[in-house]
Design a protein around this motif. Sequence first.
Motif, PDB file in Angstrom:
ATOM      1  N   GLU A 211      20.710   1.128 -18.785  1.00 44.27           N
ATOM      2  CA  GLU A 211      20.939   2.570 -18.661  1.00 44.27           C
ATOM      3  C   GLU A 211      21.830   2.917 -17.469  1.00 44.27           C
ATOM      4  OE1 GLU A 211      17.008   4.035 -18.378  1.00 44.27           O
ATOM      5  OE2 GLU A 211      16.513   3.661 -20.496  1.00 44.27           O
ATOM      6  N   ASN A 212      21.821   2.077 -16.450  1.00 42.81           N
ATOM      7  CA  ASN A 212      22.608   2.348 -15.248  1.00 42.81           C
ATOM      8  C   ASN A 212      23.891   1.521 -15.186  1.00 42.81           C
ATOM      9  OD1 ASN A 212      20.925   4.181 -13.212  1.00 42.81           O
ATOM     10  ND2 ASN A 212      19.478   2.853 -14.304  1.00 42.81           N
ATOM     11  N   ASN A 213      24.267   0.951 -16.342  1.00 43.18           N
ATOM     12  CA  ASN A 213      25.524   0.214 -16.462  1.00 43.18           C
ATOM     13  C   ASN A 213      25.626  -0.890 -15.405  1.00 43.18           C
ATOM     14  OD1 ASN A 213      28.012  -0.344 -17.676  1.00 43.18           O
ATOM     15  ND2 ASN A 213      29.127   0.950 -16.196  1.00 43.18           N
ATOM     16  N   LEU A 214      24.569  -1.675 -15.298  1.00 45.70           N
ATOM     17  CA  LEU A 214      24.518  -2.779 -14.346  1.00 45.70           C
ATOM     18  C   LEU A 214      24.546  -4.106 -15.101  1.00 45.70           C
ATOM     19  CD1 LEU A 214      21.631  -1.373 -12.117  1.00 45.70           C
ATOM     20  CD2 LEU A 214      24.081  -1.263 -11.617  1.00 45.70           C
ATOM     21  N   THR A 215      24.956  -5.159 -14.402  1.00 45.26           N
ATOM     22  CA  THR A 215      24.985  -6.490 -15.003  1.00 45.26           C
ATOM     23  C   THR A 215      24.078  -7.421 -14.204  1.00 45.26           C
ATOM     24  OG1 THR A 215      27.270  -6.195 -15.746  1.00 45.26           O
ATOM     25  CG2 THR A 215      26.428  -8.456 -15.631  1.00 45.26           C
ATOM     26  N   PRO A 216      23.070  -8.004 -14.839  1.00 48.63           N
ATOM     27  CA  PRO A 216      22.186  -8.929 -14.115  1.00 48.63           C
ATOM     28  C   PRO A 216      22.895 -10.249 -13.828  1.00 48.63           C
ATOM     29  CG  PRO A 216      21.587  -8.862 -16.431  1.00 48.63           C
ATOM     30  CD  PRO A 216      22.651  -7.815 -16.240  1.00 48.63           C
TER      31      PRO A 216
ATOM     32  N   LYS B 179       0.817  -1.211   0.000  1.00 45.21           N
ATOM     33  CA  LYS B 179       0.000   0.000   0.000  1.00 45.21           C
ATOM     34  C   LYS B 179       0.854   1.266   0.000  1.00 45.21           C
ATOM     35  CE  LYS B 179      -3.569   0.226   2.678  1.00 45.21           C
ATOM     36  NZ  LYS B 179      -4.395   0.185   3.913  1.00 45.21           N
ATOM     37  N   LYS B 180       2.106   1.150   0.478  1.00 44.50           N
ATOM     38  CA  LYS B 180       2.995   2.311   0.546  1.00 44.50           C
ATOM     39  C   LYS B 180       3.906   2.419  -0.677  1.00 44.50           C
ATOM     40  CE  LYS B 180       3.394   1.488   5.539  1.00 44.50           C
ATOM     41  NZ  LYS B 180       4.364   1.141   6.616  1.00 44.50           N
ATOM     42  N   THR B 181       3.847   1.436  -1.565  1.00 43.68           N
ATOM     43  CA  THR B 181       4.807   1.346  -2.666  1.00 43.68           C
ATOM     44  C   THR B 181       4.283   2.014  -3.930  1.00 43.68           C
ATOM     45  OG1 THR B 181       5.652  -0.749  -1.787  1.00 43.68           O
ATOM     46  CG2 THR B 181       6.132  -0.260  -4.097  1.00 43.68           C
ATOM     47  N   ASP B 182       5.173   2.738  -4.607  1.00 40.89           N
ATOM     48  CA  ASP B 182       4.865   3.308  -5.920  1.00 40.89           C
ATOM     49  C   ASP B 182       5.218   2.255  -6.967  1.00 40.89           C
ATOM     50  OD1 ASP B 182       4.623   4.646  -8.300  1.00 40.89           O
ATOM     51  OD2 ASP B 182       5.830   6.382  -7.708  1.00 40.89           O
ATOM     52  N   PHE B 183       4.219   1.603  -7.531  1.00 41.35           N
ATOM     53  CA  PHE B 183       4.459   0.497  -8.448  1.00 41.35           C
ATOM     54  C   PHE B 183       4.988   0.954  -9.806  1.00 41.35           C
ATOM     55  CE2 PHE B 183       0.843  -1.424  -5.871  1.00 41.35           C
ATOM     56  CZ  PHE B 183       1.706  -2.106  -5.023  1.00 41.35           C
ATOM     57  N   SER B 184       4.990   2.247 -10.047  1.00 38.84           N
ATOM     58  CA  SER B 184       5.496   2.749 -11.329  1.00 38.84           C
ATOM     59  C   SER B 184       7.014   2.907 -11.315  1.00 38.84           C
ATOM     60  CB  SER B 184       4.844   4.092 -11.666  1.00 38.84           C
ATOM     61  OG  SER B 184       5.232   5.095 -10.736  1.00 38.84           O
ATOM     62  N   GLU B 185       7.620   2.835 -10.141  1.00 42.60           N
ATOM     63  CA  GLU B 185       9.062   3.054 -10.020  1.00 42.60           C
ATOM     64  C   GLU B 185       9.850   1.761 -10.190  1.00 42.60           C
ATOM     65  OE1 GLU B 185       9.566   6.925  -7.102  1.00 42.60           O
ATOM     66  OE2 GLU B 185       9.899   4.921  -6.293  1.00 42.60           O
TER      67      GLU B 185
ATOM     68  N   GLY C 256      11.247  -3.988  -9.811  1.00 50.38           N
ATOM     69  CA  GLY C 256      10.141  -3.320 -10.480  1.00 50.38           C
ATOM     70  C   GLY C 256       8.857  -4.064 -10.178  1.00 50.38           C
ATOM     71  N   TYR C 257       7.743  -3.483 -10.559  1.00 58.84           N
ATOM     72  CA  TYR C 257       6.446  -4.079 -10.234  1.00 58.84           C
ATOM     73  C   TYR C 257       5.577  -4.146 -11.483  1.00 58.84           C
ATOM     74  CZ  TYR C 257       7.918  -3.198  -5.452  1.00 58.84           C
ATOM     75  OH  TYR C 257       8.626  -3.183  -4.273  1.00 58.84           O
ATOM     76  N   HIS C 258       4.988  -5.310 -11.675  1.00 60.19           N
ATOM     77  CA  HIS C 258       4.055  -5.472 -12.792  1.00 60.19           C
ATOM     78  C   HIS C 258       2.636  -5.431 -12.255  1.00 60.19           C
ATOM     79  CE1 HIS C 258       2.231  -6.737 -16.501  1.00 60.19           C
ATOM     80  NE2 HIS C 258       1.600  -7.706 -15.859  1.00 60.19           N
ATOM     81  N   THR C 259       1.832  -4.526 -12.788  1.00 57.33           N
ATOM     82  CA  THR C 259       0.432  -4.422 -12.396  1.00 57.33           C
ATOM     83  C   THR C 259      -0.442  -5.038 -13.482  1.00 57.33           C
ATOM     84  OG1 THR C 259       0.849  -2.383 -11.159  1.00 57.33           O
ATOM     85  CG2 THR C 259      -1.431  -2.847 -11.753  1.00 57.33           C
ATOM     86  N   GLY C 260      -1.326  -5.926 -13.074  1.00 57.80           N
ATOM     87  CA  GLY C 260      -2.203  -6.594 -14.028  1.00 57.80           C
ATOM     88  C   GLY C 260      -1.894  -8.071 -14.125  1.00 57.80           C
ATOM     89  N   GLN C 261      -2.483  -8.724 -15.108  1.00 61.64           N
ATOM     90  CA  GLN C 261      -2.294 -10.159 -15.265  1.00 61.64           C
ATOM     91  C   GLN C 261      -0.870 -10.471 -15.710  1.00 61.64           C
ATOM     92  OE1 GLN C 261      -5.582 -12.197 -17.275  1.00 61.64           O
ATOM     93  NE2 GLN C 261      -6.786 -10.324 -17.124  1.00 61.64           N
ATOM     94  N   TYR C 262      -0.360 -11.601 -15.218  1.00 59.86           N
ATOM     95  CA  TYR C 262       1.041 -11.939 -15.470  1.00 59.86           C
ATOM     96  C   TYR C 262       1.328 -12.142 -16.954  1.00 59.86           C
ATOM     97  CZ  TYR C 262       5.561 -14.198 -15.317  1.00 59.86           C
ATOM     98  OH  TYR C 262       6.878 -14.502 -15.532  1.00 59.86           O
TER      99      TYR C 262
ATOM    100  N   ILE D 209      12.495  -3.070 -16.900  1.00 61.04           N
ATOM    101  CA  ILE D 209      13.534  -3.406 -15.916  1.00 61.04           C
ATOM    102  C   ILE D 209      14.883  -3.601 -16.605  1.00 61.04           C
ATOM    103  CG2 ILE D 209      14.300  -5.177 -14.285  1.00 61.04           C
ATOM    104  CD1 ILE D 209      11.357  -5.562 -13.511  1.00 61.04           C
ATOM    105  N   PHE D 210      14.909  -4.313 -17.724  1.00 65.46           N
ATOM    106  CA  PHE D 210      16.178  -4.523 -18.423  1.00 65.46           C
ATOM    107  C   PHE D 210      16.697  -3.213 -19.022  1.00 65.46           C
ATOM    108  CE2 PHE D 210      15.198  -9.051 -18.142  1.00 65.46           C
ATOM    109  CZ  PHE D 210      16.460  -9.593 -17.932  1.00 65.46           C
ATOM    110  N   ASP D 211      15.809  -2.326 -19.451  1.00 65.83           N
ATOM    111  CA  ASP D 211      16.241  -1.001 -19.916  1.00 65.83           C
ATOM    112  C   ASP D 211      16.902  -0.234 -18.775  1.00 65.83           C
ATOM    113  OD1 ASP D 211      15.312  -1.480 -22.448  1.00 65.83           O
ATOM    114  OD2 ASP D 211      13.448  -0.330 -22.211  1.00 65.83           O
ATOM    115  N   PHE D 212      16.316  -0.306 -17.588  1.00 63.31           N
ATOM    116  CA  PHE D 212      16.882   0.363 -16.411  1.00 63.31           C
ATOM    117  C   PHE D 212      18.271  -0.195 -16.102  1.00 63.31           C
ATOM    118  CE2 PHE D 212      17.711   0.597 -11.880  1.00 63.31           C
ATOM    119  CZ  PHE D 212      17.344   1.885 -11.534  1.00 63.31           C
ATOM    120  N   ILE D 213      18.415  -1.509 -16.179  1.00 64.79           N
ATOM    121  CA  ILE D 213      19.707  -2.147 -15.902  1.00 64.79           C
ATOM    122  C   ILE D 213      20.765  -1.665 -16.894  1.00 64.79           C
ATOM    123  CG2 ILE D 213      20.917  -4.370 -15.991  1.00 64.79           C
ATOM    124  CD1 ILE D 213      18.390  -5.640 -14.776  1.00 64.79           C
TER     125      ILE D 213
END
Length: 271
Positions: A234-239, A117-123, A212-218, A228-232
């Motif tokens: 853009e921030n020079n991260l390795t999964p 309830k406290k989480t911004d699911f768009s972030e 990240g958060y997915h809203t709606g049906q899986y 999420i992969f775009d964010f990774i």
Amino acid sequence: MKSEIYFTTGDFAKLCEVTKQTLFHYDNIGLLHPEHKDKKGYRYYSYTQFDTMYVIESLKEMEMPLREIKEFISVTTPDTMIKLFTEKSKQISEKINNLASIQNTIEKKILITEEAKKTDFSEIVLTEAAEEHLYLSAPLLNYDEEENKAAISDFYKVCMRELHEKYSIGAMMSIDDAAQRKIDSFEYLFAKTDYTDALHLVKKDKTMRVTGYHTGQYENVAVTFDAIFDFIEENNLTPVDYLYAEPILDRISVNDSDKYVTKITIPVTLG
């Protein structure tokens, strides 16, 4: 105290927190007779019968049939009483442990939902996550359907019967499959737990994670994977490791599948 002090059926029923009809029934089936009946047929009970009544109600609460309770009382000896009460004490302990497990699960579900309830699911965020312990199913890939069903069944049995503390059940996917958007290619089911004696337990080390958060049906989750992969990138991260998907809001907490929320987590390293 005079030994001949008696209670009417109504008064004794109130004392024992049962109905008068219950006492009538016990008398009729020979389970507990009143201590005294007068010439008019009125029943009277002695205070000394309270302990017997309490034992009867306690055994009934333990789902022991009245017929068996009657048989026990009619032939009871110190040895048979000790044997029966030892068995019932063990059953009570098992029931207490089971109820404690259910309570822990409910409390964890409350915490997860309150946090949601406290989480911004768009972030999409990069955080340092604490160490966790996961109970894993047997691998779900490269098995036929019947073997997968058996693996899932065994996993749920352990979750229900052995894990003293369990959170929502999630699924793990290899990073390669996630990168290819194979959204149903789950390799394991997992349950977060504080119970460290379980088999197939994996320690998830303290590490950096993208969430990240997915809203709606899986079935539409590929869009969230993209973000999420775009964010990774853009921030020079390795999964690394696996992608972890776990329900945050589901049919237990919302009645609209378009409002379901799935938490997607990927451990990462810098560079």
